[in-house]
Scaffold this active site. Structure first.
Site, short mmCIF file in Angstrom:
data_model
loop_
_atom_site.label_atom_id
_atom_site.label_comp_id
_atom_site.label_asym_id
_atom_site.label_seq_id
_atom_site.Cartn_x
_atom_site.Cartn_y
_atom_site.Cartn_z
N ASP A 6 50.80 42.64 49.17
CA ASP A 6 51.65 41.45 49.39
C ASP A 6 50.74 40.23 49.55
O ASP A 6 49.84 40.25 50.39
CB ASP A 6 52.53 41.65 50.61
CG ASP A 6 53.48 42.82 50.41
OD1 ASP A 6 54.39 42.71 49.58
OD2 ASP A 6 53.30 43.87 51.07
N ASP A 26 47.92 39.45 41.44
CA ASP A 26 48.35 38.40 40.51
C ASP A 26 48.30 37.04 41.21
O ASP A 26 48.90 36.08 40.75
CB ASP A 26 49.76 38.68 39.98
CG ASP A 26 50.79 38.70 41.09
OD1 ASP A 26 50.41 38.74 42.28
OD2 ASP A 26 52.00 38.68 40.77
N PHE A 72 56.05 45.48 39.41
CA PHE A 72 55.56 44.33 40.18
C PHE A 72 54.58 43.51 39.34
O PHE A 72 54.68 42.27 39.29
CB PHE A 72 54.91 44.81 41.47
CG PHE A 72 54.59 43.68 42.38
CD1 PHE A 72 55.55 43.19 43.25
CD2 PHE A 72 53.35 43.06 42.35
CE1 PHE A 72 55.27 42.10 44.08
CE2 PHE A 72 53.07 41.98 43.16
CZ PHE A 72 54.04 41.50 44.03
C1 LIG Z 1 53.72 43.91 46.31
S1 LIG Z 1 54.00 45.59 46.53
C2 LIG Z 1 53.04 46.35 45.24
C3 LIG Z 1 53.42 47.78 44.98
C4 LIG Z 1 52.59 48.54 43.96
N1 LIG Z 1 51.22 48.69 44.38
C5 LIG Z 1 52.67 47.92 42.59
O1 LIG Z 1 51.65 47.48 42.09
O2 LIG Z 1 53.77 47.88 42.03
C6 LIG Z 1 53.05 45.91 47.99
C7 LIG Z 1 53.44 47.20 48.67
O3 LIG Z 1 52.57 47.43 49.74
C8 LIG Z 1 53.30 47.98 50.83
N2 LIG Z 1 52.51 47.71 52.03
C9 LIG Z 1 52.13 46.50 52.50
N3 LIG Z 1 51.37 46.63 53.59
C10 LIG Z 1 51.25 47.97 53.83
C11 LIG Z 1 50.59 48.73 54.83
N4 LIG Z 1 49.87 48.13 55.80
N5 LIG Z 1 50.69 50.07 54.79
C12 LIG Z 1 51.41 50.68 53.81
N6 LIG Z 1 52.07 50.02 52.83
C13 LIG Z 1 51.99 48.67 52.84
C14 LIG Z 1 54.64 47.26 50.75
O4 LIG Z 1 55.67 47.99 51.38
C15 LIG Z 1 54.84 47.16 49.25
O5 LIG Z 1 55.57 48.25 48.74
#
Ligand SMILES: C[S@@+](CC[C@H](N)C(=O)[O-])C[C@H]1O[C@@H](n2cnc3c(N)ncnc32)[C@H](O)[C@@H]1O
Length: 244
Positions: free
Chosen positions: A154, A190, A224
């Site tokens: 994120d 990105d 994403f």
């Molecule tokens: C923007 S999405 C990208 C998902 C995937 N990697 C993709 O490229 O489609 C970021 C993901 O990271 C997870 N996330 C963020 N911080 C995290 C953490 N500390 N531990 C586990 N998951 C986390 C969020 O729930 C989200 O699903």
């Protein structure tokens, strides 16, 4: 999965985290396919991780016993924020001789991953619904990981939210803790300014060599990433090798 009794006096009272985390807990219902996959597979694929108060926390006494969990000794890849599981499911099906652990707090994403596990009849993939930073601090054994993937974390693009970003110097120290010497840390984003931060984190770490790299072809296009491309954003990949 072993865990011992907590002896810290304040543990039972720790209902909330005091430090910022890199996610907002996104609940949401499972659709019928996700629910079916969850009912069939969660018990076998989703690790039971004792918590330390807040949901998605990790009890500091808990250890992930990799060999017991997979019933063998094999290279281990950990993906943080595996989302809907597009990358980890693809990789696990391509590399049956490697074990994969996905860390994801978004339960519908984990359930979607289980659909992929079911279709691919995968035995080399596990998921944990945990805050990855805590898992890297204590749960995952030191120098046990061959590759660590952080794809499209994120971005927390507002300046006041930068403290919530996952990839920081503190996180690099956790990545260094779990990666074996020679192990690889892959990142993609990105968000140009976050890519700069990632490159600075790697350059400033005594434990890693690396930086910006070509797109890694083991990474299939996720929903994403496609959204970022559709919005006109450039994709940045980074690769770092654990020194030592
Ligand atoms: C923007 S999405 C990208 C998902 C995937 N990697 C993709 O490229 O489609 C970021 C993901 O990271 C997870 N996330 C963020 N911080 C995290 C953490 N500390 N531990 C586990 N998951 C986390 C969020 O729930 C989200 O699903």
């Amino acid at each position: 999965m072993s865990d011992s009794a907590d002896t810290r006096p304040d543990s039972a009272d720790r209902a909330f985290r005091t430090e910022p985390v890199s996610f907002t807990r996104r609940g949401g219902r499972l659709n019928p396919r996700q629910q079916k996959a969850w009912d069939l597979l969660a018990k076998r694929i989703v690790l039971e991780v004792p918590q330390d108060g807040p949901s998605t926390s990790v009890h500091p006494a808990h250890r992930f016993d990799v060999a017991t969990e997979f019933g063998r000794t094999a290279p281990l890849v950990v993906e943080i924020g595996s989302g809907r599981g597009e990358v980890i499911v693809h990789a696990a099906s391509q590399s049956p001789g490697t074990d994969f652990l996905g860390l994801e707090v978004y339960v519908p994403g984990v359930a979607q991953t289980l659909i992929g596990v079911r279709h691919g009849e995968l035995t080399n993939l596990r998921m944990a619904v945990v805050n990855a930073a805590e898992a890297l601090t204590t749960m995952i054994p030191e120098a046990s990981v061959d590759e660590l993937w952080v794809h499209f974390p994120d971005p927390w693009h507002k300046k006041k939210h930068h403290k919530r970003r996952l990839v920081t110097p503190e996180f690099a120290a956790l990545a260094a803790r779990v990666l074996r010497p020679g192990g690889v840390w892959r990142m993609a984003t990105d968000w140009a300014e976050y890519a700069t931060q990632m490159a600075e984190v790697v350059a400033g770490s005594p434990d890693f060599a690396g930086g910006r790299s070509d797109r890694w072809d083991g990474r299939p296009l996720t929903r994403f990433e496609a959204k970022g491309i559709d919005a006109g954003r450039e994709i940045h990949d980074l690769t770092a090798v654990r020194l030592g």
